[in-house]
Design a protein around this motif. Sequence first.
Motif, PDB file in Angstrom:
ATOM      1  N   THR A  71       0.807  -1.225   0.000  1.00 17.02           N
ATOM      2  CA  THR A  71       0.000   0.000   0.000  1.00 17.02           C
ATOM      3  C   THR A  71       0.839   1.274   0.000  1.00 17.02           C
ATOM      4  O   THR A  71       0.307   2.360   0.209  1.00 17.02           O
ATOM      5  N   ASN A  81      -8.660  -0.165 -11.897  1.00 18.34           N
ATOM      6  CA  ASN A  81      -8.977   0.162 -10.508  1.00 18.34           C
ATOM      7  C   ASN A  81      -8.198   1.406 -10.123  1.00 18.34           C
ATOM      8  O   ASN A  81      -7.044   1.570 -10.538  1.00 18.34           O
ATOM      9  N   TYR A  84      -7.363   4.713  -7.047  1.00 16.02           N
ATOM     10  CA  TYR A  84      -7.419   5.299  -5.708  1.00 16.02           C
ATOM     11  C   TYR A  84      -6.976   6.750  -5.845  1.00 16.02           C
ATOM     12  O   TYR A  84      -6.009   7.039  -6.548  1.00 16.02           O
ATOM     13  N   ASP A 107      -5.277   2.728   0.112  1.00 16.86           N
ATOM     14  CA  ASP A 107      -5.934   2.030   1.214  1.00 16.86           C
ATOM     15  C   ASP A 107      -5.916   0.511   1.058  1.00 16.86           C
ATOM     16  O   ASP A 107      -6.212  -0.212   2.006  1.00 16.86           O
ATOM     17  N   GLY A 108      -5.611   0.009  -0.140  1.00 16.73           N
ATOM     18  CA  GLY A 108      -5.550  -1.431  -0.361  1.00 16.73           C
ATOM     19  C   GLY A 108      -6.884  -2.086  -0.631  1.00 16.73           C
ATOM     20  O   GLY A 108      -6.947  -3.299  -0.827  1.00 16.73           O
ATOM     21  N   ASN A 109      -7.970  -1.320  -0.679  1.00 18.63           N
ATOM     22  CA  ASN A 109      -9.289  -1.903  -0.934  1.00 18.63           C
ATOM     23  C   ASN A 109      -9.511  -2.197  -2.415  1.00 18.63           C
ATOM     24  O   ASN A 109      -9.982  -3.270  -2.773  1.00 18.63           O
ATOM     25  N   ALA A 110      -9.209  -1.257  -3.292  1.00 14.64           N
ATOM     26  CA  ALA A 110      -9.441  -1.440  -4.729  1.00 14.64           C
ATOM     27  C   ALA A 110      -8.345  -2.301  -5.356  1.00 14.64           C
ATOM     28  O   ALA A 110      -8.619  -3.105  -6.254  1.00 14.64           O
ATOM     29  N   THR A 158      -3.736  -3.439  -4.680  1.00 12.70           N
ATOM     30  CA  THR A 158      -2.479  -3.243  -3.955  1.00 12.70           C
ATOM     31  C   THR A 158      -1.344  -3.215  -4.960  1.00 12.70           C
ATOM     32  O   THR A 158      -1.483  -3.713  -6.085  1.00 12.70           O
TER      33      THR A 158
END
Length: 126
Positions: free
Chosen positions: A44, A71, A73, A96-99, A101
Motif C-alpha cells: 500500500t 482500478n 485510488y 488504502d488497499g481496498n481497490a 495493492t
Amino acid sequence: MWETLGPSPLCGGRYCYNAPVCFVTPCPGRESLNVETSEVNSPTNLTLSVRNVGSVGITLTSYAVKDSLGNQYAKMNWTTPFINPNQLAAINITIDGNAFTFQSKNTYNIALTTTRNNIYTFTVTA
C-alpha cells in the motif's frame, strides 16, 4: 509599437514590444516534473523520487493511482513540502488497499496535481 491584439500569451499575458515572443523580463516560470525512480515499500506504499525540472517551485495537492485493470485510488487535500527548481524530492504514495495493492512487476499510472492545477501523469512499474 506596442501589440494591438492584446497581451501575448507567450509572455503570461504581458504586453510585449513589437514582437510575438516575450522580451519583457521576467516572464512567468513554468512547472515541470520528472520521476527519476520508484520503489514499492509495501503493498500500500510506493515512493517516487520526483525532480522539479521547471523554473518555479511546486507544491503537490493531490494524487490518483490507477492499476492496469482500471482500478483506482485518489487522495485529495494532500500536500507536500515545497519543491524548489532542480530539487529531488521523495514523494510517498499510499493507497488504502481496498481497490488494489501494489504488486511487483505491475504497472501503475500516477497523476500528481500541483497548486497551480497542473497535472503530471507518470507510468511506473512496481
